[in-house]
Write a protein that holds these residues in place. Structure first.
Motif, PDB file in Angstrom:
ATOM      1  N   PHE A 161       0.839  -1.194   0.000  1.00  0.00           N
ATOM      2  CA  PHE A 161       0.000   0.000   0.000  1.00  0.00           C
ATOM      3  C   PHE A 161       0.877   1.248   0.000  1.00  0.00           C
ATOM      4  N   TYR A 162       1.918   1.244   0.847  1.00  0.00           N
ATOM      5  CA  TYR A 162       2.820   2.395   0.898  1.00  0.00           C
ATOM      6  C   TYR A 162       3.513   2.594  -0.454  1.00  0.00           C
ATOM      7  N   ARG A 163       4.094   1.529  -0.972  1.00  0.00           N
ATOM      8  CA  ARG A 163       4.870   1.649  -2.215  1.00  0.00           C
ATOM      9  C   ARG A 163       4.010   2.045  -3.419  1.00  0.00           C
ATOM     10  N   GLU A 164       2.836   1.457  -3.525  1.00  0.00           N
ATOM     11  CA  GLU A 164       2.012   1.678  -4.713  1.00  0.00           C
ATOM     12  C   GLU A 164       1.105   2.897  -4.624  1.00  0.00           C
ATOM     13  N   LYS A 165       0.666   3.242  -3.429  1.00  0.00           N
ATOM     14  CA  LYS A 165      -0.314   4.321  -3.285  1.00  0.00           C
ATOM     15  C   LYS A 165       0.267   5.568  -2.618  1.00  0.00           C
ATOM     16  N   ALA A 222       5.803  11.734  -3.216  1.00  0.00           N
ATOM     17  CA  ALA A 222       6.833  12.154  -4.172  1.00  0.00           C
ATOM     18  C   ALA A 222       6.337  13.292  -5.060  1.00  0.00           C
ATOM     19  N   ASN A 223       5.109  13.215  -5.505  1.00  0.00           N
ATOM     20  CA  ASN A 223       4.582  14.204  -6.441  1.00  0.00           C
ATOM     21  C   ASN A 223       4.022  15.466  -5.788  1.00  0.00           C
ATOM     22  N   ASN A 224       3.732  15.406  -4.491  1.00  0.00           N
ATOM     23  CA  ASN A 224       3.066  16.539  -3.850  1.00  0.00           C
ATOM     24  C   ASN A 224       3.785  17.129  -2.641  1.00  0.00           C
ATOM     25  N   CYS A 225       4.722  16.385  -2.058  1.00  0.00           N
ATOM     26  CA  CYS A 225       5.269  16.816  -0.771  1.00  0.00           C
ATOM     27  C   CYS A 225       6.797  16.909  -0.724  1.00  0.00           C
ATOM     28  N   LYS A 244      -6.668  11.014  -3.355  1.00  0.00           N
ATOM     29  CA  LYS A 244      -5.323  11.088  -2.764  1.00  0.00           C
ATOM     30  C   LYS A 244      -5.408  11.400  -1.274  1.00  0.00           C
ATOM     31  N   ILE A 245      -6.296  12.300  -0.922  1.00  0.00           N
ATOM     32  CA  ILE A 245      -6.493  12.625   0.499  1.00  0.00           C
ATOM     33  C   ILE A 245      -6.970  11.387   1.252  1.00  0.00           C
ATOM     34  N   GLU A 246      -7.859  10.637   0.645  1.00  0.00           N
ATOM     35  CA  GLU A 246      -8.370   9.408   1.262  1.00  0.00           C
ATOM     36  C   GLU A 246      -7.250   8.382   1.472  1.00  0.00           C
ATOM     37  N   ILE A 247      -6.370   8.242   0.489  1.00  0.00           N
ATOM     38  CA  ILE A 247      -5.245   7.305   0.608  1.00  0.00           C
ATOM     39  C   ILE A 247      -4.330   7.718   1.757  1.00  0.00           C
ATOM     40  N   LEU A 248      -3.968   8.996   1.815  1.00  0.00           N
ATOM     41  CA  LEU A 248      -3.079   9.447   2.891  1.00  0.00           C
ATOM     42  C   LEU A 248      -3.752   9.340   4.252  1.00  0.00           C
ATOM     43  N   TRP A 291      -3.607   5.765   5.314  1.00  0.00           N
ATOM     44  CA  TRP A 291      -2.231   5.440   5.700  1.00  0.00           C
ATOM     45  C   TRP A 291      -1.929   5.930   7.114  1.00  0.00           C
ATOM     46  N   VAL A 292      -2.345   7.144   7.431  1.00  0.00           N
ATOM     47  CA  VAL A 292      -2.122   7.673   8.782  1.00  0.00           C
ATOM     48  C   VAL A 292      -2.877   6.822   9.796  1.00  0.00           C
ATOM     49  N   LYS A 293      -4.102   6.451   9.484  1.00  0.00           N
ATOM     50  CA  LYS A 293      -4.892   5.624  10.401  1.00  0.00           C
ATOM     51  C   LYS A 293      -4.311   4.224  10.553  1.00  0.00           C
ATOM     52  N   MET A 294      -3.557   3.771   9.545  1.00  0.00           N
ATOM     53  CA  MET A 294      -2.876   2.475   9.620  1.00  0.00           C
ATOM     54  C   MET A 294      -1.646   2.547  10.528  1.00  0.00           C
TER      55      MET A 294
END
Length: 132
Positions: free
Chosen positions: A35-39, A45-48, A111-115, A118-121
């Motif tokens: 999940f980290y690597r693909e999403k 990389a593209n936004n932060c 993208k916000i949902e993915i991040l 990830w934080v909740k994980m």
């Protein structure tokens, strides 16, 4: 004597029921690593990373290239609160709360949902994907 025994039993139960939460590679499941690597990594990389990555002059002293960097945070405090993930500065910033990140344009809802997920994980990052 019983109070000492109860104390010892209580300590042992706490160790078993609430193990140390320090980071270890084997606590990251293969699914979480994928999940980290693909999403997550492509979004970061593209936004932060141009402002908060290993090849940048860190803005607000915030480094997002490692779990340690996220937990340490920057000038405003830790980017992620593992005890209360929904209240994390990172989540607020990408939702354009107190901060607006990335500053040029808000990320898409997916993208916000993915991040957020990830934080909740617990922000799992495979060791070999971390940067310094």
């Amino acid at each position: 004597m019983k109070s000492k025994q109860h104390l010892i039993i209580g300590i042992l139960l706490n160790i078993v029921l609430f193990p140390c939460t320090t980071r270890s590679e084997d606590k990251i499941t293969p699914a979480a690593a994928q999940f980290y690597r693909e999403k997550v990594a492509p979004i970061l990389a593209n936004n932060c990373m141009s402002c908060h990555g290993p090849k940048s002059k860190l803005k607000a002293d915030l480094f997002l290239g490692s779990r340690e960097g996220l937990l340490k945070g920057g000038e405003s405090g830790p980017a992620v609160d593992l005890d209360n993930p929904a209240e994390s500065l990172l989540i607020g910033a990408i939702n354009y709360g107190d901060y607006e990140m990335p500053p040029k344009a808000k990320m898409s809802d997916d993208k916000i949902e993915i991040l957020t997920k990830w934080v909740k994980m617990g922000i799992p990052i495979p060791r070999d994907a971390e940067t310094t």
